[in-house]
Design a protein around this motif. Structure first.
Motif, mmCIF file in Angstrom:
data_model
loop_
_atom_site.group_PDB
_atom_site.id
_atom_site.type_symbol
_atom_site.label_atom_id
_atom_site.label_comp_id
_atom_site.label_asym_id
_atom_site.label_seq_id
_atom_site.Cartn_x
_atom_site.Cartn_y
_atom_site.Cartn_z
ATOM 1 N N GLU A 195 0.835 -1.207 0.000
ATOM 2 C CA GLU A 195 0.000 0.000 0.000
ATOM 3 C C GLU A 195 0.868 1.255 0.000
ATOM 4 O O GLU A 195 0.578 2.230 -0.692
ATOM 5 C CB GLU A 195 -0.937 -0.013 1.208
ATOM 6 N N LYS A 196 1.952 1.234 0.757
ATOM 7 C CA LYS A 196 2.856 2.378 0.821
ATOM 8 C C LYS A 196 3.561 2.596 -0.515
ATOM 9 O O LYS A 196 3.742 3.746 -0.957
ATOM 10 C CB LYS A 196 3.890 2.154 1.923
ATOM 11 N N THR A 197 3.930 1.506 -1.176
ATOM 12 C CA THR A 197 4.693 1.606 -2.423
ATOM 13 C C THR A 197 3.810 1.857 -3.645
ATOM 14 O O THR A 197 4.154 2.665 -4.520
ATOM 15 C CB THR A 197 5.510 0.320 -2.653
ATOM 16 N N TYR A 198 2.668 1.169 -3.704
ATOM 17 C CA TYR A 198 1.860 1.185 -4.928
ATOM 18 C C TYR A 198 0.484 1.820 -4.756
ATOM 19 O O TYR A 198 -0.251 1.962 -5.741
ATOM 20 C CB TYR A 198 1.675 -0.253 -5.445
ATOM 21 N N GLY A 199 0.117 2.209 -3.532
ATOM 22 C CA GLY A 199 -1.210 2.739 -3.275
ATOM 23 C C GLY A 199 -2.165 1.634 -2.881
ATOM 24 O O GLY A 199 -1.990 0.472 -3.255
ATOM 25 N N ALA A 200 -3.201 1.970 -2.131
ATOM 26 C CA ALA A 200 -4.114 0.969 -1.576
ATOM 27 C C ALA A 200 -4.831 0.158 -2.654
ATOM 28 O O ALA A 200 -4.936 -1.070 -2.558
ATOM 29 C CB ALA A 200 -5.138 1.645 -0.662
ATOM 30 N N GLU A 201 -5.327 0.832 -3.694
ATOM 31 C CA GLU A 201 -6.081 0.122 -4.735
ATOM 32 C C GLU A 201 -5.189 -0.841 -5.510
ATOM 33 O O GLU A 201 -5.558 -2.007 -5.736
ATOM 34 C CB GLU A 201 -6.717 1.134 -5.692
ATOM 35 N N ARG A 202 -4.011 -0.380 -5.898
ATOM 36 C CA ARG A 202 -3.109 -1.253 -6.656
ATOM 37 C C ARG A 202 -2.588 -2.383 -5.766
ATOM 38 O O ARG A 202 -2.388 -3.503 -6.237
ATOM 39 C CB ARG A 202 -1.941 -0.447 -7.211
ATOM 40 N N ALA A 203 -2.381 -2.100 -4.492
ATOM 41 C CA ALA A 203 -1.902 -3.129 -3.572
ATOM 42 C C ALA A 203 -2.897 -4.277 -3.469
ATOM 43 O O ALA A 203 -2.511 -5.451 -3.456
ATOM 44 C CB ALA A 203 -1.636 -2.530 -2.200
ATOM 45 N N ARG A 204 -4.194 -3.957 -3.401
ATOM 46 C CA ARG A 204 -5.210 -5.017 -3.347
ATOM 47 C C ARG A 204 -5.231 -5.815 -4.649
ATOM 48 O O ARG A 204 -5.416 -7.040 -4.636
ATOM 49 C CB ARG A 204 -6.592 -4.438 -3.066
ATOM 50 N N ALA A 205 -5.046 -5.133 -5.761
ATOM 51 C CA ALA A 205 -5.024 -5.832 -7.050
ATOM 52 C C ALA A 205 -3.810 -6.760 -7.139
ATOM 53 O O ALA A 205 -3.916 -7.894 -7.630
ATOM 54 C CB ALA A 205 -5.012 -4.822 -8.198
ATOM 55 N N ILE A 206 -2.669 -6.299 -6.653
ATOM 56 C CA ILE A 206 -1.461 -7.127 -6.631
ATOM 57 C C ILE A 206 -1.685 -8.342 -5.742
ATOM 58 O O ILE A 206 -1.341 -9.477 -6.103
ATOM 59 C CB ILE A 206 -0.262 -6.304 -6.124
ATOM 60 N N ALA A 207 -2.270 -8.115 -4.565
ATOM 61 C CA ALA A 207 -2.518 -9.213 -3.630
ATOM 62 C C ALA A 207 -3.489 -10.229 -4.214
ATOM 63 O O ALA A 207 -3.275 -11.443 -4.125
ATOM 64 C CB ALA A 207 -3.053 -8.655 -2.313
ATOM 65 N N ALA A 208 -4.569 -9.737 -4.813
ATOM 66 C CA ALA A 208 -5.557 -10.643 -5.399
ATOM 67 C C ALA A 208 -4.942 -11.487 -6.508
ATOM 68 O O ALA A 208 -5.197 -12.693 -6.604
ATOM 69 C CB ALA A 208 -6.744 -9.839 -5.933
ATOM 70 N N ALA A 209 -4.107 -10.874 -7.357
ATOM 71 C CA ALA A 209 -3.448 -11.620 -8.424
ATOM 72 C C ALA A 209 -2.453 -12.630 -7.852
ATOM 73 O O ALA A 209 -2.290 -13.732 -8.392
ATOM 74 C CB ALA A 209 -2.733 -10.652 -9.371
ATOM 75 N N SER A 210 -1.799 -12.272 -6.748
ATOM 76 C CA SER A 210 -0.819 -13.160 -6.130
ATOM 77 C C SER A 210 -1.469 -14.383 -5.500
ATOM 78 O O SER A 210 -0.796 -15.397 -5.283
ATOM 79 C CB SER A 210 -0.024 -12.399 -5.060
ATOM 80 N N LEU A 211 -2.758 -14.289 -5.196
ATOM 81 C CA LEU A 211 -3.467 -15.392 -4.545
ATOM 82 C C LEU A 211 -4.105 -16.354 -5.541
ATOM 83 O O LEU A 211 -4.775 -17.301 -5.144
ATOM 84 C CB LEU A 211 -4.542 -14.835 -3.601
ATOM 85 N N LYS A 212 -3.872 -16.119 -6.824
ATOM 86 C CA LYS A 212 -4.389 -17.025 -7.850
ATOM 87 C C LYS A 212 -3.296 -17.983 -8.295
ATOM 88 O O LYS A 212 -2.119 -17.629 -8.338
ATOM 89 C CB LYS A 212 -4.912 -16.229 -9.051
ATOM 90 N N GLU A 213 -3.699 -19.193 -8.628
ATOM 91 C CA GLU A 213 -2.724 -20.185 -9.076
ATOM 92 C C GLU A 213 -2.105 -19.751 -10.399
ATOM 93 O O GLU A 213 -2.797 -19.322 -11.320
ATOM 94 C CB GLU A 213 -3.389 -21.551 -9.238
ATOM 95 N N ALA A 214 -0.793 -19.857 -10.491
ATOM 96 C CA ALA A 214 -0.088 -19.438 -11.706
ATOM 97 C C ALA A 214 -0.141 -20.533 -12.761
ATOM 98 O O ALA A 214 0.055 -21.704 -12.459
ATOM 99 C CB ALA A 214 1.359 -19.111 -11.379
ATOM 100 N N PRO A 215 -0.384 -20.182 -14.017
ATOM 101 C CA PRO A 215 -0.329 -21.161 -15.102
ATOM 102 C C PRO A 215 1.119 -21.477 -15.459
ATOM 103 O O PRO A 215 2.054 -20.853 -14.941
ATOM 104 C CB PRO A 215 -1.038 -20.445 -16.259
ATOM 105 N N VAL A 216 1.312 -22.427 -16.346
ATOM 106 C CA VAL A 216 2.651 -22.799 -16.811
ATOM 107 C C VAL A 216 2.966 -22.014 -18.079
ATOM 108 O O VAL A 216 2.202 -22.043 -19.047
ATOM 109 C CB VAL A 216 2.740 -24.314 -17.088
#
Length: 473
Positions: A195-216
């Protein structure tokens, strides 16, 4: 059984990890479980429980525990689909542990005793199957009870497990739907940093994407036609040039594997070595090279590569990958911080050890094992490695620095410090088009910065990387 709401941490809004026993009482006459024939689906879940226990209880990195598991006779006896199931169950349990703990807390009344055995990982994996993976409730409940009965310490909790799993099968999905996965699954200290680095909205988007299984993702050898191979593999050709597979399976069974047409590498990781530009005929040092994706990229494009890594075991994997790909490189086991080859190189690539917060979607154990202190420790190590790496660059040569961390101390701040201390180096901006990156991935300073949410949702994200290109006078 009464439902108990999870107690929330007032600072971060996360539930304390309450564990309950449901009243299980140890009897002096209790006997260890007797061996019984394995029922269908049980061997895979037994391995998943052991693997999750190794990560959560003994703090082993998932990759390390997984490598050990795959060498076991029990794993080798599994069918291919059950091998994939083991990984899926563990990764899902780690990725969504905070949510799963909150669901289980509704049905657990008392803290579990210290000698609970593997009850906690059994309950987490059971809840993951029911609430996240939509597996048949009857089978999951029965298998969870059987897992408990086979555990020397947890077997007395079989009735508790039966009751809790049944309640989760009935209410787990609806409870999960009302929870904030970002707040529960991502450590508060890490989310606050984003949140400090990217802002609250972008931080949530980063977190949500990080919680999804990565494809190959696959990187093709330069001679392969990307369009043709995307069609052959029923994959998606990404804007970066990588092929993203639409379904899993054993890598050895995928067309092109035996012929060395491709290697596994996240689409963002594939951009790093391209930052060196045309490497044909150049003498290149790839530092911290294992498991070898960047080495393969450089060698396939005509570089004379010296691949250096501290780990002999990881270098063995690198050598095996190069052999399959029919590529050559000089492989050296050495400490990058002190390595003195007695020569300089046209280009040096330092993909430095880091907190790896940009790769959580591939390594969900990082959510449980990394701390803020790790970032400070690793930043100091990166500074040390950069100091030796810059000595290896010939006058007029290139130094490319990269990390798979989202933290500025390991990226932008690290390079700012380096440039302030080394006037003989200057930043050389990276051209997005020349490496296959999107224009908005280039920072105002000319560095590459990818974030997990950098691709549209339908493309399933990308790993977070930072790359800087530095020219020596």
């Amino acid at each position: 059984m009464d439902q108990a709401k999870p107690h929330r941490d007032k600072k971060h809004g996360q539930p304390h990890r309450r564990q309950g026993d449901g009243g299980g009482r140890k009897s002096a006459a209790a006997k260890p479980p007797q061996a019984r024939p394995a029922r269908a689906g049980l061997p895979a879940r037994l391995l998943a429980v052991k693997l999750l226990d190794a990560v959560l209880t003994r703090n082993q990195p998932l990759d390390q525990a997984w490598a050990k598991t795959t060498q076991s006779p029990e794993f080798k006896a599994l069918e291919a689909r059950d091998r994939g199931l083991v990984r899926l169950l563990v990764a899902t349990s780690l990725r969504r542990e905070g949510e799963l703990e909150a669901v289980l807390a509704r049905f657990l009344e008392k803290p579990l005793p210290a000698d609970q055995g593997r009850l906690r990982p059994i309950l987490l994996i059971g809840a993951a199957q029911l609430a996240c993976l939509d597996m048949p409730a009857h089978a999951v409940v029965d298998l969870s009870v059987e897992l408990v009965r086979r555990d020397r310490q947890a077997h007395r909790f079989d009735k508790l497990t039966n009751a809790v799993m049944r309640r989760v099968s009935e209410q787990g999905k609806s409870i999960l739907a009302g929870l904030d996965g970002v707040q529960l699954n991502v450590p508060g200290w890490l989310l606050a940093r984003w949140e400090k680095t990217y802002g609250a909205e972008r931080a949530r988007a980063i977190a949500a994407a990080s919680l999804k299984e990565a494809p190959v993702d696959l990187t093709l050898s330069p001679a392969a036609d990307a369009g043709d191979w995307a069609s052959k593999l029923s994959g998606m050709l990404l804007p970066t040039g990588s092929i993203r597979l639409s379904q899993g399976g054993a890598l050895e069974d995928i067309p092109g594997y035996a012929d060395g047409v491709w290697w596994v590498q996240d689409a963002a990781a594939a951009l790093v070595s391209r930052a060196l530009g045309d490497v044909t005929g150049l003498d290149v040092a790839d530092l911290c090279a294992a498991p070898g994706g960047k080495t393969a990229s450089l060698a396939s494009r005509g570089a004379k590569v010296t691949a250096v890594d501290l780990s002999e075991a990881r270098l063995s994997r690198l050598k095996a990958n190069l052999q399959r790909l029919n590529l050559q490189a000089d492989v050296v086991a050495a400490d990058i911080a002190t390595w003195e080859p007695g020569k300089t190189f046209d280009a040096v690539l330092l993909d430095a050890p880091c907190s790896a917060t940009g790769t959580i979607r591939r390594h969900p154990d990082l959510l449980r094992q990394k701390t803020e202190a790790d970032i400070e420790r690793l930043s100091a190590l990166q500074t040390q490695l950069l100091e030796n790496a810059q000595r290896l660059v010939r006058p007029g040569g290139l130094l490319v620095y990269s990390t798979c961390s989202l933290e500025p101390e390991e990226g932008e701040a690290q390079i700012a410090r380096f440039l302030s201390a080394h006037s003989d180096f200057r930043r050389e901006p990276i051209d997005a088009g020349s490496i296959g990156a999107l224009p908005d991935w280039i920072t105002p300073d000319g560095d590459l910065r990818t974030l997990p949410d950098a691709l549209p949702p339908e493309l399933s994200g990308i790993d977070g990387f930072y790359v800087a290109r530095l020219r020596k006078a």
